[in-house]
Design a protein around this motif. Sequence first.
Motif, PDB file in Angstrom:
ATOM      1  N   MET A 253      37.572  22.737  44.865  1.00  0.00           N
ATOM      2  CA  MET A 253      36.125  22.678  44.619  1.00  0.00           C
ATOM      3  C   MET A 253      35.596  24.003  44.083  1.00  0.00           C
ATOM      4  O   MET A 253      34.741  24.023  43.192  1.00  0.00           O
ATOM      5  CB  MET A 253      35.391  22.293  45.902  1.00  0.00           C
ATOM      6  N   VAL A 254      36.085  25.118  44.622  1.00  0.00           N
ATOM      7  CA  VAL A 254      35.631  26.431  44.166  1.00  0.00           C
ATOM      8  C   VAL A 254      35.908  26.602  42.678  1.00  0.00           C
ATOM      9  O   VAL A 254      35.073  27.143  41.932  1.00  0.00           O
ATOM     10  CB  VAL A 254      36.304  27.556  44.981  1.00  0.00           C
ATOM     11  N   LYS A 255      37.070  26.137  42.219  1.00  0.00           N
ATOM     12  CA  LYS A 255      37.440  26.304  40.807  1.00  0.00           C
ATOM     13  C   LYS A 255      36.404  25.702  39.873  1.00  0.00           C
ATOM     14  O   LYS A 255      36.146  26.232  38.781  1.00  0.00           O
ATOM     15  CB  LYS A 255      38.800  25.656  40.549  1.00  0.00           C
ATOM     16  N   THR A 256      35.811  24.605  40.271  1.00  0.00           N
ATOM     17  CA  THR A 256      34.839  23.922  39.413  1.00  0.00           C
ATOM     18  C   THR A 256      33.410  24.364  39.701  1.00  0.00           C
ATOM     19  O   THR A 256      32.668  24.747  38.792  1.00  0.00           O
ATOM     20  CB  THR A 256      34.956  22.398  39.597  1.00  0.00           C
ATOM     21  N   ILE A 257      33.028  24.313  40.975  1.00  0.00           N
ATOM     22  CA  ILE A 257      31.631  24.580  41.336  1.00  0.00           C
ATOM     23  C   ILE A 257      31.246  26.028  41.059  1.00  0.00           C
ATOM     24  O   ILE A 257      30.126  26.325  40.646  1.00  0.00           O
ATOM     25  CB  ILE A 257      31.389  24.209  42.816  1.00  0.00           C
ATOM     26  N   TYR A 258      32.195  26.948  41.254  1.00  0.00           N
ATOM     27  CA  TYR A 258      31.910  28.375  41.096  1.00  0.00           C
ATOM     28  C   TYR A 258      32.653  28.977  39.897  1.00  0.00           C
ATOM     29  O   TYR A 258      32.982  30.152  39.898  1.00  0.00           O
ATOM     30  CB  TYR A 258      32.287  29.136  42.375  1.00  0.00           C
ATOM     31  N   ARG A 259      32.858  28.178  38.876  1.00  0.00           N
ATOM     32  CA  ARG A 259      33.639  28.654  37.734  1.00  0.00           C
ATOM     33  C   ARG A 259      32.964  29.819  37.007  1.00  0.00           C
ATOM     34  O   ARG A 259      33.638  30.621  36.358  1.00  0.00           O
ATOM     35  CB  ARG A 259      33.917  27.514  36.757  1.00  0.00           C
ATOM     36  N   ASP A 260      31.645  29.927  37.102  1.00  0.00           N
ATOM     37  CA  ASP A 260      30.936  31.014  36.417  1.00  0.00           C
ATOM     38  C   ASP A 260      30.604  32.186  37.346  1.00  0.00           C
ATOM     39  O   ASP A 260      29.879  33.106  36.961  1.00  0.00           O
ATOM     40  CB  ASP A 260      29.629  30.482  35.811  1.00  0.00           C
ATOM     41  N   THR A 261      31.164  32.161  38.553  1.00  0.00           N
ATOM     42  CA  THR A 261      30.875  33.198  39.550  1.00  0.00           C
ATOM     43  C   THR A 261      31.935  34.290  39.501  1.00  0.00           C
ATOM     44  O   THR A 261      33.114  34.023  39.245  1.00  0.00           O
ATOM     45  CB  THR A 261      30.835  32.568  40.959  1.00  0.00           C
ATOM     46  N   ASP A 262      31.516  35.524  39.752  1.00  0.00           N
ATOM     47  CA  ASP A 262      32.429  36.661  39.842  1.00  0.00           C
ATOM     48  C   ASP A 262      33.609  36.301  40.753  1.00  0.00           C
ATOM     49  O   ASP A 262      33.401  35.920  41.912  1.00  0.00           O
ATOM     50  CB  ASP A 262      31.664  37.858  40.427  1.00  0.00           C
ATOM     51  N   PRO A 263      34.855  36.374  40.252  1.00  0.00           N
ATOM     52  CA  PRO A 263      36.025  36.012  41.076  1.00  0.00           C
ATOM     53  C   PRO A 263      36.100  36.776  42.391  1.00  0.00           C
ATOM     54  O   PRO A 263      36.681  36.281  43.364  1.00  0.00           O
ATOM     55  CB  PRO A 263      37.210  36.350  40.166  1.00  0.00           C
ATOM     56  N   ARG A 264      35.506  37.971  42.451  1.00  0.00           N
ATOM     57  CA  ARG A 264      35.507  38.731  43.703  1.00  0.00           C
ATOM     58  C   ARG A 264      34.718  38.012  44.796  1.00  0.00           C
ATOM     59  O   ARG A 264      34.872  38.329  45.983  1.00  0.00           O
ATOM     60  CB  ARG A 264      34.922  40.127  43.477  1.00  0.00           C
ATOM     61  N   LEU A 265      33.891  37.058  44.406  1.00  0.00           N
ATOM     62  CA  LEU A 265      33.068  36.335  45.367  1.00  0.00           C
ATOM     63  C   LEU A 265      33.634  34.959  45.703  1.00  0.00           C
ATOM     64  O   LEU A 265      33.010  34.210  46.453  1.00  0.00           O
ATOM     65  CB  LEU A 265      31.645  36.187  44.819  1.00  0.00           C
ATOM     66  N   HIS A 266      34.795  34.635  45.171  1.00  0.00           N
ATOM     67  CA  HIS A 266      35.332  33.299  45.395  1.00  0.00           C
ATOM     68  C   HIS A 266      35.713  33.055  46.845  1.00  0.00           C
ATOM     69  O   HIS A 266      35.654  31.920  47.331  1.00  0.00           O
ATOM     70  CB  HIS A 266      36.532  33.040  44.470  1.00  0.00           C
ATOM     71  N   GLY A 267      36.131  34.101  47.551  1.00  0.00           N
ATOM     72  CA  GLY A 267      36.410  33.930  48.975  1.00  0.00           C
ATOM     73  C   GLY A 267      35.159  33.525  49.731  1.00  0.00           C
ATOM     74  O   GLY A 267      35.179  32.581  50.549  1.00  0.00           O
ATOM     75  N   ALA A 268      34.049  34.215  49.462  1.00  0.00           N
ATOM     76  CA  ALA A 268      32.776  33.856  50.085  1.00  0.00           C
ATOM     77  C   ALA A 268      32.308  32.481  49.623  1.00  0.00           C
ATOM     78  O   ALA A 268      31.731  31.719  50.401  1.00  0.00           O
ATOM     79  CB  ALA A 268      31.721  34.909  49.759  1.00  0.00           C
TER      80      ALA A 268
END
Length: 302
Positions: A253-268
């Motif tokens: 889900m993170v890969k799609t929903i947060y695709r435009d988010t800074d990768p450093r924030l993917h854990g959060a």
Amino acid sequence: MALEFDTGFEPAHGSAVSAAPGILRVTAANASPFTFHGTNSYIVGHDTLAIIDPGPEDERHLRTLLDTIAGRPVSHIFVSHTHRDHSPLAPRLKAETGAIIVAEGPHRAARELAIGEINALDESNDTEFRPDKLLPDGGTVDGDGWSISGLHTPGHAANHMVFALEGTGILFSADHVMAWSTSIVAPPDGAMADYMASLEKLLERDDRFFLPGHGGPVTQPQAFMRGLKAHRKMRERAVLDRLEKGDRTIADMVKTIYRDTDPRLHGAAGLSILAHLEDLVGRGLAITEGAPSIAGIYEPVR
């Protein structure tokens, strides 16, 4: 309203600036993807002062606060919650000023850890914090020329409290409502159902000006909070949509929903999706085996 963030903030590290009449802001130089330009500490009053959110354990920040206080008495130190960017400087500031430390309570998680679960946020938590005075929801502290009330607003943290400067319409919103970004809601320390309930609680009030824990003020808080509420509902729909389209793990889900988010924030981001899934499972809109977890397998309820 459409949710529009305001990132035009000048932190003025190392100095105090006026945030509102009778209120000075000092921003710690602890900038990061999670803290924006740093943690805001607020100094309230003219003669005998109150300090809201002393900030991180940082020598330069302590010196700036003491220089700004300039020998005036400080009666109270208010702490919004026990993340390490907000509370750790409180004991040293107390030692320098003799002030009473006021907070909702010591650190605690929103729920117990599930079997085998590790709290990824442990290093971010000030578990040694102990307030001198516990402030109940709606409780008020009267000072010299000011009166501050605490409102328990769990969600970002279980012991999160915002502070209203009575008679002014000003609310110190800490990490619950910030102009520059949404608040991180990450289990087990935070809970999405709590966060949404806390938003509703503040929407029932008529505060006109928010001073947050990071970044600049929220100048239209009611409209902005309605935007935050809509944003969270949109994110909830995105999670449900990914479940319907076959995603079964938070990582997918993170890969799609947060695709435009800074990768450093993917854990959060993953923890934020977990918070939504905890809420959805609790409401019977999604299912998983056992307690919801970051490594869980999820399915929609059909």
